[in-house]
Design a protein around this motif. Structure first.
Motif, mmCIF file in Angstrom:
data_model
loop_
_atom_site.group_PDB
_atom_site.id
_atom_site.type_symbol
_atom_site.label_atom_id
_atom_site.label_comp_id
_atom_site.label_asym_id
_atom_site.label_seq_id
_atom_site.Cartn_x
_atom_site.Cartn_y
_atom_site.Cartn_z
ATOM 1 N N ASN A 2 0.843 -1.183 0.000
ATOM 2 C CA ASN A 2 0.000 0.000 0.000
ATOM 3 C C ASN A 2 0.887 1.245 0.000
ATOM 4 O OD1 ASN A 2 0.632 0.725 2.850
ATOM 5 N ND2 ASN A 2 -0.463 -1.185 3.298
ATOM 6 N N THR A 142 -4.600 -3.014 8.742
ATOM 7 C CA THR A 142 -5.919 -2.433 8.974
ATOM 8 C C THR A 142 -6.129 -1.095 8.283
ATOM 9 O OG1 THR A 142 -5.937 -3.509 11.128
ATOM 10 C CG2 THR A 142 -7.558 -1.783 10.760
ATOM 11 N N PRO A 144 -5.285 0.886 5.600
ATOM 12 C CA PRO A 144 -5.680 1.247 4.245
ATOM 13 C C PRO A 144 -7.138 0.955 3.912
ATOM 14 C CG PRO A 144 -3.544 0.194 4.224
ATOM 15 C CD PRO A 144 -4.105 0.006 5.601
ATOM 16 N N SER A 145 -7.785 0.065 4.662
ATOM 17 C CA SER A 145 -9.178 -0.259 4.376
ATOM 18 C C SER A 145 -10.151 0.634 5.140
ATOM 19 C CB SER A 145 -9.463 -1.730 4.719
ATOM 20 O OG SER A 145 -9.318 -1.945 6.111
ATOM 21 N N GLN A 162 -14.127 7.707 1.276
ATOM 22 C CA GLN A 162 -13.317 6.710 0.586
ATOM 23 C C GLN A 162 -12.158 6.297 1.481
ATOM 24 O OE1 GLN A 162 -12.685 8.989 -3.188
ATOM 25 N NE2 GLN A 162 -13.114 7.027 -4.137
ATOM 26 N N SER A 163 -11.746 5.053 1.347
ATOM 27 C CA SER A 163 -10.547 4.589 2.042
ATOM 28 C C SER A 163 -9.348 4.793 1.142
ATOM 29 C CB SER A 163 -10.675 3.111 2.407
ATOM 30 O OG SER A 163 -10.629 2.313 1.236
ATOM 31 N N HIS A 165 -7.375 2.483 0.364
ATOM 32 C CA HIS A 165 -7.422 1.326 -0.528
ATOM 33 C C HIS A 165 -8.327 1.609 -1.727
ATOM 34 C CE1 HIS A 165 -7.421 -2.853 -1.804
ATOM 35 N NE2 HIS A 165 -8.730 -2.803 -1.853
ATOM 36 N N GLN A 166 -9.503 2.192 -1.477
ATOM 37 C CA GLN A 166 -10.418 2.498 -2.569
ATOM 38 C C GLN A 166 -9.826 3.535 -3.517
ATOM 39 O OE1 GLN A 166 -13.646 3.637 0.057
ATOM 40 N NE2 GLN A 166 -14.945 1.999 -0.756
ATOM 41 N N GLU A 169 -7.339 1.682 -5.653
ATOM 42 C CA GLU A 169 -7.976 0.718 -6.543
ATOM 43 C C GLU A 169 -8.714 1.420 -7.677
ATOM 44 O OE1 GLU A 169 -8.078 -2.694 -6.849
ATOM 45 O OE2 GLU A 169 -6.334 -2.509 -5.555
#
Length: 212
Positions: A2, A142, A144-145, A162-163, A165-166, A169
Motif C-alpha cells: 500500500n 488495517t 488502508p481499508s 473513501q478509504s 485502498h479504494q 484501486e
C-alpha cells in the motif's frame, strides 16, 4: 503493498529524491516520511485522534496538507478537507452535522468567527515540536481499508467517504500505465480530479508534488 509501505521503500531506495517542493522548502522522501511519523505521533498521542475520527483541514493546497492526510490515515481516521470558499462559508452547518475532533488550518488563515471544532491549531504546529510518544500503528493490515478521506460537494452537506485502498484501486489503470514524475498543485489538493488520479500515482512512482 500500500501507499505506506511504498513510501518506506522510496526512503530506502531513493532517500534524497524530492517528494515535494514549494517556494518555501524542498522535502526529500526521507524527510517526508520522518514528518509523517512525527505527525502521526502527535495526532495520536497529544490530540488523541483514533480510528473513525474526523480531522478537518481548512486551507488550500498547502504543502504540509499532503503529509497531514497520510498521518491521519495511519491513525485510522479520516481527513475532511475544506479548501474552497463556499465550504468555508458553510462551515457552521458542516461542522454542526459532522463531528470532528481537530481542525488544522494554513498558518495565514484568519477567522472572522472561529470554527466550532474542539481543537483548532495551525497546520505547522503538527510537526513544529517532536512528540516523544510512539503510538502503535497497524498500517500494513488495517489502516488502508478504513475511511481516510471525506469529501463534500459544494452546496451540499452530503459527505462522501473513501478509504486509501479504494482511492488506489479506483485509479489502478492509471497507476499501472502513467506514473508521472512531477505534478503541480495549482489550487486545491484534495479535489476529486486531482488527488487520486494525479497526486497518489506521482507519489507511488517516486515523483515530486510541486506546490506554490
Amino acid at each position: 503493498m500500500n501507499l505506506f509501505t511504498i513510501l518506506r521503500q522510496h526512503v530506502a531506495t531513493q532517500p534524497n529524491a524530492i517528494a515535494s517542493r514549494s517556494s518555501r522548502r524542498v522535502v526529500t522522501y526521507r524527510k517526508f516520511w520522518s514528518r509523517i511519523e512525527r505527525a502521526t505521533a502527535r495526532l495520536a498521542s497529544e490530540w488523541h485522534v483514533k480510528a473513525g475520527d474526523t480531522v478537518v483541514y481548512w486551507g488550500q493546497g498547502h504543502q504540509d496538507a499532503l503529509m497531514l492526510y497520510i498521518a491521519v490515515a495511519r491513525c485510522g481516521a479520516k481527513l475532511l478537507p475544506l479548501e474552497h470558499a463556499p465550504l468555508h462559508q458553510d462551515s457552521i452547518a458542516i461542522l454542526k452535522n459532522i463531528p470532528t475532533v481537530l481542525l488544522l488550518h494554513d498558518d495565514e488563515t484568519i477567522f472572522e468567527v472561529p470554527p466550532a471544532a474542539p481543537v483548532i491549531a495551525n497546520l505547522s504546529s503538527l510537526i513544529a515540536t517532536r512528540c516523544h510518544h510512539n503510538p502503535p500503528v497497524n498500517e500494513d493490515i488495517t489502516q488502508p481499508s478504513l475511511i481516510s478521506l471525506a469529501t463534500l460537494e459544494i452546496g451540499s452537506l452530503q459527505m462522501g467517504e473513501q478509504s486509501l485502498h479504494q482511492l488506489l484501486e479506483d485509479e489502478r489503470p492509471h497507476l499501472e500505465s502513467n506514473l508521472a514524475r512531477e505534478f503541480r498543485i495549482a489550487e486545491a489538493l484534495f479535489d476529486a480530479d486531482i488527488f487520486a488520479p494525479q497526486v497518489l500515482p506521482t507519489l507511488l512512482g517516486g515523483g515530486t508534488i510541486i506546490f506554490r
